[in-house]
Design a protein around this motif. Sequence first.
Motif, mmCIF file in Angstrom:
data_model
loop_
_atom_site.group_PDB
_atom_site.id
_atom_site.type_symbol
_atom_site.label_atom_id
_atom_site.label_comp_id
_atom_site.label_asym_id
_atom_site.label_seq_id
_atom_site.Cartn_x
_atom_site.Cartn_y
_atom_site.Cartn_z
ATOM 1 N N VAL A 117 0.827 -1.212 0.000
ATOM 2 C CA VAL A 117 0.000 0.000 0.000
ATOM 3 C C VAL A 117 0.863 1.265 0.000
ATOM 4 C CG1 VAL A 117 -1.967 -1.126 1.115
ATOM 5 C CG2 VAL A 117 -0.260 0.043 2.515
ATOM 6 N N ASP A 118 2.142 1.126 0.345
ATOM 7 C CA ASP A 118 3.063 2.265 0.361
ATOM 8 C C ASP A 118 3.717 2.525 -0.991
ATOM 9 O OD1 ASP A 118 2.776 2.814 3.163
ATOM 10 O OD2 ASP A 118 4.038 1.074 3.576
ATOM 11 N N LEU A 119 3.567 1.614 -1.934
ATOM 12 C CA LEU A 119 4.262 1.764 -3.221
ATOM 13 C C LEU A 119 3.923 3.056 -3.972
ATOM 14 C CD1 LEU A 119 4.387 -1.917 -4.448
ATOM 15 C CD2 LEU A 119 6.339 -0.434 -3.908
ATOM 16 N N PRO A 120 2.675 3.505 -4.013
ATOM 17 C CA PRO A 120 2.422 4.766 -4.733
ATOM 18 C C PRO A 120 3.214 5.953 -4.178
ATOM 19 C CG PRO A 120 0.369 3.579 -4.429
ATOM 20 C CD PRO A 120 1.418 2.853 -3.617
ATOM 21 N N ILE A 121 3.294 6.085 -2.871
ATOM 22 C CA ILE A 121 4.052 7.207 -2.306
ATOM 23 C C ILE A 121 5.554 6.952 -2.429
ATOM 24 C CG2 ILE A 121 3.930 6.366 0.081
ATOM 25 C CD1 ILE A 121 3.821 9.293 0.998
ATOM 26 N N LEU A 122 5.991 5.720 -2.255
ATOM 27 C CA LEU A 122 7.413 5.404 -2.393
ATOM 28 C C LEU A 122 7.914 5.757 -3.793
ATOM 29 C CD1 LEU A 122 7.434 1.985 -0.521
ATOM 30 C CD2 LEU A 122 8.781 4.003 0.152
ATOM 31 N N ARG A 123 7.100 5.453 -4.794
ATOM 32 C CA ARG A 123 7.501 5.688 -6.183
ATOM 33 C C ARG A 123 7.353 7.157 -6.591
ATOM 34 N NH1 ARG A 123 8.075 1.534 -9.622
ATOM 35 N NH2 ARG A 123 6.846 2.522 -11.264
ATOM 36 N N ALA A 124 6.672 7.956 -5.770
ATOM 37 C CA ALA A 124 6.470 9.379 -6.071
ATOM 38 C C ALA A 124 7.524 10.269 -5.423
ATOM 39 C CB ALA A 124 5.074 9.808 -5.613
ATOM 40 N N CYS A 125 8.512 9.659 -4.768
ATOM 41 C CA CYS A 125 9.536 10.422 -4.056
ATOM 42 C C CYS A 125 10.908 10.215 -4.684
ATOM 43 C CB CYS A 125 9.582 9.986 -2.590
ATOM 44 S SG CYS A 125 8.112 10.433 -1.656
ATOM 45 N N GLY A 126 11.792 11.162 -4.458
ATOM 46 C CA GLY A 126 13.155 11.063 -4.968
ATOM 47 C C GLY A 126 14.001 10.040 -4.247
ATOM 48 N N PHE A 127 13.606 9.659 -3.036
ATOM 49 C CA PHE A 127 14.323 8.655 -2.250
ATOM 50 C C PHE A 127 13.280 7.788 -1.565
ATOM 51 C CE2 PHE A 127 16.015 7.286 1.887
ATOM 52 C CZ PHE A 127 17.144 6.579 1.483
ATOM 53 N N SER A 128 13.473 6.480 -1.630
ATOM 54 C CA SER A 128 12.531 5.552 -1.007
ATOM 55 C C SER A 128 13.287 4.492 -0.235
ATOM 56 C CB SER A 128 11.644 4.898 -2.066
ATOM 57 O OG SER A 128 12.442 4.198 -3.018
#
Length: 179
Positions: A117-128
């Motif tokens: 469920v965190d993948l959309p925000i993880l992929r929208a950031c410069g660092f994950s």
Amino acid sequence: MPKKSDLVSESASRLRLMAFDVDGVLTNGDLYFTPNGDEIKVFSSLDGHGLKMLKEAGVEIAIITGRKSEMVAKRAANLGITHLFQGVEDKRAVMRDLRSQLDLSADHCGYMGDDVVDLPILRACGFSATVADGHDFVKEHVDYIARKGGGAGAVREVCDFILTAQGKLAAMHNVYLTA
């Protein structure tokens, strides 16, 4: 061509905002309830000090989580974290709004989560980043996988990595050696 680790360090060096999930990241992910229905969460003091150091170094800290808990509000207040978002269904939208409020590009923002469920925000950031015991599919899509588990020092490890990438960790540690 730079190594992937060099690219990850470069991404971490640009961070001005780092956000974290709670269950499975700031805690081990287990949910504890008393017979009265009160929720109990266990947080790592190592993680807490890492968050304080990151904030002291000029990186804004946020908590963006899907669940809502009074314990999380108390922990955030204890650490001086003012960007607290609980009960969030669309974490990416919250990050987009926070980025806009702080006038930051995605490259200057990071997130640490542990589940799909965190993948959309993880992929929208410069660092994950994720924890050692995060979901295997998440591990395939993040920049950094901590060696430690959620609630067991993984957040501190990521904070130290960011501070090292920004060239600030050694000086912050030296303060404790000159006392």
